[in-house]
Design a protein around this motif. Sequence first.
Motif, mmCIF file in Angstrom:
data_model
loop_
_atom_site.group_PDB
_atom_site.id
_atom_site.type_symbol
_atom_site.label_atom_id
_atom_site.label_comp_id
_atom_site.label_asym_id
_atom_site.label_seq_id
_atom_site.Cartn_x
_atom_site.Cartn_y
_atom_site.Cartn_z
ATOM 1 N N GLU A 28 32.440 41.269 -41.334
ATOM 2 C CA GLU A 28 33.082 40.753 -40.185
ATOM 3 C C GLU A 28 32.046 40.208 -39.277
ATOM 4 N N GLN A 32 32.095 36.322 -37.412
ATOM 5 C CA GLN A 32 32.231 35.793 -35.958
ATOM 6 C C GLN A 32 31.451 34.466 -35.614
ATOM 7 N N ARG A 33 30.406 34.374 -36.629
ATOM 8 C CA ARG A 33 29.265 33.274 -36.506
ATOM 9 C C ARG A 33 30.224 31.923 -37.219
ATOM 10 N N PRO A 35 34.004 31.428 -38.847
ATOM 11 C CA PRO A 35 35.075 31.920 -39.107
ATOM 12 C C PRO A 35 35.888 31.282 -40.244
ATOM 13 N N ASP A 180 23.455 42.142 -39.013
ATOM 14 C CA ASP A 180 24.909 42.106 -39.421
ATOM 15 C C ASP A 180 25.192 43.847 -39.537
#
Length: 279
Positions: A28, A32-33, A35, A180
């Motif tokens: 997840e 964010q980097r 999508p 991450d």
Amino acid sequence: MTEPLFCSVELAARIERAEEQFIAAGTEAAIQRDPGRAFVSPIAGGFACFAEDGAPFNKVVGLGFGGVPDETALDEIESAYAARGSAVQVELAHMADPEVGVLLTGRGYRLVAFENVLGMQLSSVRATPPPDGIDVRQCGEDELEAWLDVVVTGFAYPDDQGTPTHEDFPREIVERAERDLVAAGARTYLARRDGVVAGGGGMRITDGVAQLVGAATVPEHRRRGVQTALLATRLADAAAAGCDIAVVTTAPGSKSQQNVQRQGFHFPYTRAVLVKVPE
């Protein structure tokens, strides 16, 4: 002496749920980097995850404890990986529903490796002092870069004991994956030997399961008790946090497996690593 750990199907399912939640949470952060490319897709009680090209999160985890996936669901997952030029890697616990293995091998998946899951009951864990000259503490925010550097450097020089790995990740991929994992809730720990950063490790807690991850020592500080000290500190913190079990994943026959078994870990089960290469 720690109490021997009996691994029931229920305990294996609990550990696998913690693992799948950890991998999904790490992915997840990658979403964010990017999508449009990264994804987390539920499948039969587990998750299919893809973070970026060549990432260690690119795999299917948690299958075999929530029903057998149907052919249509597997078609969709395999298509998603193929669209990204990636093979499908499934990590399947040997205590999972055996029908899952039958289904996957029937679809052309092949066995490429095993990994061992070891566990320890924490009811009898007590804090033990580290060897002279070694100090282990949970990292502050200002120490994240130092932690990343020592962990990534340690991974770049693996021990040659045990079965060889089937994977090889570039340094920048490992560093992003470690960031991450921190974003997914992993606590970070630094070990210093005579004041010099020597190693690091991580821990994530999920429903009373403490997953010990990200442990590495730079080569010049190995065989000096650094990993033993990191392990002892994390176990004490896990017990203090109310966890009843700690788990670690190792390559079969590796120095890491030897280290944790010396500290009282037992060998509950193995995961088979099955891979299907897109046609």
